[in-house]
Write an enzyme that holds these catalytic residues in place. Structure first.
Site, PDB file in Angstrom:
ATOM      1  CD  GLN A  96      -2.460  -1.264   2.718  1.00 52.19           C
ATOM      2  OE1 GLN A  96      -3.458  -0.641   3.041  1.00 52.19           O
ATOM      3  NE2 GLN A  96      -1.834  -2.061   3.555  1.00 52.19           N
ATOM      4  CB  VAL A  98       3.121   6.163  -2.419  1.00 48.32           C
ATOM      5  CG1 VAL A  98       1.635   5.859  -2.516  1.00 48.32           C
ATOM      6  CG2 VAL A  98       3.393   7.129  -1.272  1.00 48.32           C
ATOM      7  CG  HIS A 114      -2.927   2.762  -1.766  1.00 46.81           C
ATOM      8  ND1 HIS A 114      -2.919   2.676  -0.393  1.00 46.81           N
ATOM      9  CD2 HIS A 114      -4.055   2.121  -2.164  1.00 46.81           C
ATOM     10  CE1 HIS A 114      -3.981   2.015   0.023  1.00 46.81           C
ATOM     11  NE2 HIS A 114      -4.676   1.651  -1.024  1.00 46.81           N
ATOM     12  CB  CYS A 122      -0.747  12.970 -18.372  1.00 46.66           C
ATOM     13  SG  CYS A 122      -1.502  14.288 -19.358  1.00 46.66           S
ATOM     14  CB  ALA A 225       8.804  -3.972  10.476  1.00 45.15           C
TER      15      ALA A 225
HETATM   16  P1  OAD Z   1      -1.355   2.970   9.007  1.00 47.11           P
HETATM   17  O1  OAD Z   1      -0.646   4.195   9.416  1.00 47.11           O
HETATM   18  O2  OAD Z   1      -2.832   2.972   9.046  1.00 47.11           O
HETATM   19  O3  OAD Z   1      -0.879   1.763   9.926  1.00 47.11           O
HETATM   20  C1  OAD Z   1       0.481   1.517  10.159  1.00 47.11           C
HETATM   21  C2  OAD Z   1       0.616   0.203  10.922  1.00 47.11           C
HETATM   22  O4  OAD Z   1       2.001  -0.045  11.079  1.00 47.11           O
HETATM   23  C3  OAD Z   1      -0.006   0.216  12.324  1.00 47.11           C
HETATM   24  O5  OAD Z   1      -0.775  -0.975  12.497  1.00 47.11           O
HETATM   25  C4  OAD Z   1       1.209   0.233  13.269  1.00 47.11           C
HETATM   26  O6  OAD Z   1       0.979  -0.538  14.447  1.00 47.11           O
HETATM   27  C5  OAD Z   1       2.264  -0.439  12.408  1.00 47.11           C
HETATM   28  N1  OAD Z   1       3.646  -0.021  12.696  1.00 47.11           N
HETATM   29  C6  OAD Z   1       4.127   1.216  13.037  1.00 47.11           C
HETATM   30  N2  OAD Z   1       5.450   1.188  13.204  1.00 47.11           N
HETATM   31  C7  OAD Z   1       5.855  -0.098  12.978  1.00 47.11           C
HETATM   32  C8  OAD Z   1       7.108  -0.772  13.017  1.00 47.11           C
HETATM   33  N3  OAD Z   1       8.255  -0.155  13.301  1.00 47.11           N
HETATM   34  N4  OAD Z   1       7.115  -2.108  12.738  1.00 47.11           N
HETATM   35  C9  OAD Z   1       5.972  -2.763  12.439  1.00 47.11           C
HETATM   36  N5  OAD Z   1       4.767  -2.183  12.395  1.00 47.11           N
HETATM   37  C10 OAD Z   1       4.701  -0.867  12.659  1.00 47.11           C
HETATM   38  O7  OAD Z   1      -0.806   2.560   7.547  1.00 47.11           O
HETATM   39  P2  OAD Z   1      -1.447   1.625   6.443  1.00 47.11           P
HETATM   40  O8  OAD Z   1      -2.174   0.497   7.071  1.00 47.11           O
HETATM   41  O9  OAD Z   1      -0.373   1.323   5.481  1.00 47.11           O
HETATM   42  O10 OAD Z   1      -3.512   5.198   1.547  1.00 47.11           O
HETATM   43  O11 OAD Z   1      -2.477   2.612   5.777  1.00 47.11           O
HETATM   44  C11 OAD Z   1      -3.192   2.196   4.667  1.00 47.11           C
HETATM   45  C12 OAD Z   1      -3.472   3.347   3.779  1.00 47.11           C
HETATM   46  O12 OAD Z   1      -4.067   4.402   4.516  1.00 47.11           O
HETATM   47  C13 OAD Z   1      -2.264   4.019   3.180  1.00 47.11           C
HETATM   48  O13 OAD Z   1      -1.716   3.315   2.076  1.00 47.11           O
HETATM   49  C14 OAD Z   1      -2.805   5.345   2.775  1.00 47.11           C
HETATM   50  C15 OAD Z   1      -3.791   5.655   3.886  1.00 47.11           C
HETATM   51  O14 OAD Z   1      -5.025   6.123   3.462  1.00 47.11           O
HETATM   52  C16 OAD Z   1      -3.322   6.110   0.577  1.00 47.11           C
HETATM   53  O15 OAD Z   1      -2.486   6.988   0.624  1.00 47.11           O
HETATM   54  C17 OAD Z   1      -4.219   5.914  -0.577  1.00 47.11           C
END
Ligand code: OAD
Length: 240
Positions: A96, A98, A114, A122, A225
């Protein structure tokens, strides 16, 4: 268990895998999402109204990315892909994110649901092009020569994620699904675990804290991670 028992592994990554590379997550304490402006900026209607502001935001993120390096979790996923190459076990990596940290680590064929910071789209001719520099409302499309029609190639609120057919196919085929560093709060990615599980896959969550879907997973492990991903991969490749 190790990889020889599986035919197809799908790995889904989210912002958590890049947190230790200095890229803020969306919903963490340092999360971008707590900044209301970000939610306002990630919309096509904002880009129509105020392209300069949207460009400035993504230009800064693109610049920040130039300084960012993959961490041990990205590196180990690339290692897993290398180890599985030539074996009967396939791997599909869906992110997910970018950022380009999976590619910088050496992983090939990364599916960006994403979009990508290093790509421009464009809005006139719909072509996509590599973009490693700032965009402005004067930028010219290399394909149709339109001025001011280039936008960041990012899937914004209300837009349909990329490559969904390909991902759905992989989810229906896989027998191992691993979710890394995602909160499980954004659809359709949040539902991938259900699709994989309903089709018989073993499901694993590796995250800092339990995601919204944590109960669905067959196996969970929580921590940074950079630590838990290499540990899980080493066991998956070499056995316990
Ligand atoms: P989130 O910010 O929602 O979640 C991040 C996750 O990573 C959480 O569950 C944290 O517990 C975990 N986390 C943080 N630090 C960590 C570490 N050091 N090791 C392991 N885990 C860790 O991010 P996403 O789930 O990726 O979309 O969000 C999904 C989408 O929401 C994104 O792609 C974005 C946003 O809307 C778009 O931009 C279209």
């Amino acid at each position: 268990m190790n990889y020889t028992q599986f035919k197809h592994v799908v790995v889904l990554t989210g912002a958590g895998i890049s947190a230790e590379s200095g890229i803020p997550t969306f919903r963490g304490q340092d999360g971008l999402w707590t900044q209301k402006e970000m939610e306002y900026l990630a919309r096509p209607e904002t880009f129509r109204k105020d392209p300069e502001k949207v460009h400035a935001f993504y230009n800064q993120r693109r610049l920040d990315l130039k300084q960012s390096k993959p961490n041990r979790a990205h590196n180990h996923i690339a290692y897993m892909q290398d180890e599985l190459a030539g074996s009967p076990t396939r791997m599909t990596l869906v992110t997910q994110n970018v950022d380009d940290l999976h590619e910088k680590a050496g992983t090939k064929d990364v599916i960006h649901l994403h979009g990508e910071l290093n790509s421009a789209l464009c809005i006139k001719c719909q072509s996509r092009m590599i973009c490693d520099h700032d965009l402005t409302d004067q930028s010219v499309c290399k394909n149709c020569q339109s001025q001011g029609a280039l936008r960041p190639d990012i899937v914004w609120f209300g837009e349909i994620p990329y490559h969904l057919d390909e991902v759905q196919k992989a989810l229906l085929q896989c027998d191992m699904f691993v979710s890394i560093g995602t909160s499980g709060s954004v659809f359709p990615a949040a539902d991938f675990v259900n699709t994989a599980k309903q089709n018989g896959a073993f499901t694993v969550e590796l995250n800092l804290t339990p995601s919204e879907n944590a109960k669905v997973f067959d196996h969970t492990n929580y921590g940074l991670a950079s630590q838990i991903v290499p540990n899980w991969i080493d066991t998956f490749i070499h056995g316990p």
